[in-house]
Write a protein that holds these residues in place. Sequence first.
Motif, PDB file in Angstrom:
ATOM      1  N   LEU A 154       0.823  -1.206   0.000  1.00  0.00           N
ATOM      2  CA  LEU A 154       0.000   0.000   0.000  1.00  0.00           C
ATOM      3  C   LEU A 154       0.860   1.260   0.000  1.00  0.00           C
ATOM      4  N   GLU A 155       1.912   1.279   0.802  1.00  0.00           N
ATOM      5  CA  GLU A 155       2.784   2.448   0.860  1.00  0.00           C
ATOM      6  C   GLU A 155       3.440   2.709  -0.499  1.00  0.00           C
ATOM      7  N   MET A 156       3.859   1.660  -1.173  1.00  0.00           N
ATOM      8  CA  MET A 156       4.527   1.826  -2.469  1.00  0.00           C
ATOM      9  C   MET A 156       3.542   2.298  -3.547  1.00  0.00           C
ATOM     10  N   ILE A 157       2.349   1.738  -3.540  1.00  0.00           N
ATOM     11  CA  ILE A 157       1.330   2.155  -4.496  1.00  0.00           C
ATOM     12  C   ILE A 157       0.981   3.622  -4.296  1.00  0.00           C
ATOM     13  N   GLU A 158       0.824   4.026  -3.049  1.00  0.00           N
ATOM     14  CA  GLU A 158       0.468   5.420  -2.767  1.00  0.00           C
ATOM     15  C   GLU A 158       1.618   6.376  -3.064  1.00  0.00           C
ATOM     16  N   ALA A 179      -6.845  -4.556  -0.200  1.00  0.00           N
ATOM     17  CA  ALA A 179      -8.062  -4.116  -0.887  1.00  0.00           C
ATOM     18  C   ALA A 179      -7.930  -2.663  -1.344  1.00  0.00           C
ATOM     19  N   ARG A 180      -7.391  -1.814  -0.493  1.00  0.00           N
ATOM     20  CA  ARG A 180      -7.205  -0.409  -0.856  1.00  0.00           C
ATOM     21  C   ARG A 180      -6.152  -0.250  -1.940  1.00  0.00           C
ATOM     22  N   ALA A 181      -5.067  -1.018  -1.830  1.00  0.00           N
ATOM     23  CA  ALA A 181      -3.986  -0.912  -2.812  1.00  0.00           C
ATOM     24  C   ALA A 181      -4.431  -1.399  -4.186  1.00  0.00           C
ATOM     25  N   ALA A 220      10.299   0.771   6.711  1.00  0.00           N
ATOM     26  CA  ALA A 220      11.034   0.277   5.551  1.00  0.00           C
ATOM     27  C   ALA A 220      10.551   0.940   4.264  1.00  0.00           C
ATOM     28  N   ALA A 221       9.268   1.293   4.221  1.00  0.00           N
ATOM     29  CA  ALA A 221       8.730   1.950   3.017  1.00  0.00           C
ATOM     30  C   ALA A 221       9.498   3.230   2.709  1.00  0.00           C
ATOM     31  N   THR A 222       9.913   3.949   3.738  1.00  0.00           N
ATOM     32  CA  THR A 222      10.700   5.172   3.525  1.00  0.00           C
ATOM     33  C   THR A 222      12.013   4.852   2.832  1.00  0.00           C
ATOM     34  N   SER A 223      12.650   3.759   3.246  1.00  0.00           N
ATOM     35  CA  SER A 223      13.921   3.353   2.621  1.00  0.00           C
ATOM     36  C   SER A 223      13.736   2.917   1.181  1.00  0.00           C
TER      37      SER A 223
END
Length: 476
Positions: free
Chosen positions: A28-32, A197-199, A467-470
């Motif tokens: 989700l973080e990567m998609i957003e 589901a959101r992603a 980790a998403a930040t990295s």
Amino acid sequence: MSSVNISTPAVYDVIVVGSGPSGGRLALEMIESGAKVLMLEAGPYFKAKDFPKPEVLSSAHLFWGGGVELNTSAQLGFLRARAVGGTSIVNQALLDRFDDAVWTEWSDISGIKFSDSYIEEAYSTVEKSLSLQKIEKKFFNKNSQLFTNAFDKKGLGWTPLRRGQTDCALEKGNDCIVCLGGCHRNSKQSTMATWIARAEKKGLQVQANCEVESISSGDGSHKPVVISAFIKENGAKKPVQYQCRKLVLAAGSFGTSKILLQSDYGAKAPALGKGIACHPQYMSYSFFDEPIDAFKGAFQAVKSDDKGLRKMGIKFENVFAPPIATSMLFDGYGKKHQEIMKRYRYMSSMEVAIRDEASGELAVKKGKLIIKKEITARDRERANNGLKLVREMFDSVGGRETIQCAQGFGLHLMGGCAIGTDSKKSVVAPDFSLHENKNVFIADSSIFPSAPGLNPSLTIMAFSQMAATSVRKALT
């Protein structure tokens, strides 16, 4: 379910292997962030209405090994989910923060300065994105009431469990024990029902029934990571390959370690596959004169919350299991076993889990995962202390006969790719990338330096948030 054209030689920005607490959050973080993301999951993709309802089918379809995997001595059985949503599909969505006892030990082992402040922002972000509730006392079933009464008589602290859930309809008489085979109400805050589901609505592609065998990367920085896998279709295995700029391994302790071992990372990373822990859990059942019906309503609502028990390295929860799983825990055959199961409605149960030593090791032989994880002398002492307390507590509330199951189970699988500053003692760097390949990131339970003695799900999610930040930084 999103489908993937596997014949397209696309290079994804990010591929996420695994769909549980880590994979779901990172996807989700990567998609957003605007990345092109593919998620690969070894298991099937069930929607809430499609979860297998008979207990025997749930085990067969939702877990590796058809329900359980064993260590080399068969003294420990490991439960590992295998479906889109991973462990979050079959667990009880218990979301606890770690404490200073964990952070201090992990700092000493890893060389990273772990603390509440280190992870506070990530914890808060994840918690705000989920519905978190505690079971109200008016909904405690008889099993929970016996648990709390026993703790009160013993002078031990307890507290309601904090669960990721929305509407369990307990006031309408809903029985949540079916939740162990996937929540048919979509109340449980699994990654399938929430982040995935959101992603998907924002473009995430999900390929289910796709088991990753190995990864390779040219020079570790400029060339894409190549993922070799196979898709199961109608009983056959179809080999496939994918490419990505950055890879996230989120297949859990066993799955992530196995992929790297099969990719020949063992020679580069001497700590790979080592330091396996699992919070061994032992079930005790006591029989009462009147029906307890521990399977009714909110079958798991409370846990121990006691500084003395925490220091002893043991934790208690009131929990129960469906008939087939319960029956497998008792010794005996034929009439003897049948007489025990006839009293199913009269059983109360209590589980003791121990903070075990991270002494296990994983290996791979001819594609098969070998689990070398035994109970140490310290682990056995902790388990015996916990089981003794269980017997005393059941006696204090009128239990007529208590049976304690010798078989231990590991539900929280941890270690194998420990995080740390020293590449000789760890596999993952402080920024969640591999020491040996900065294109590959890991934030699942495999990075845990030791067993925390607390439910790991929330911290896995928080690490994945960090980790998403990295990964975002590495993509720029």
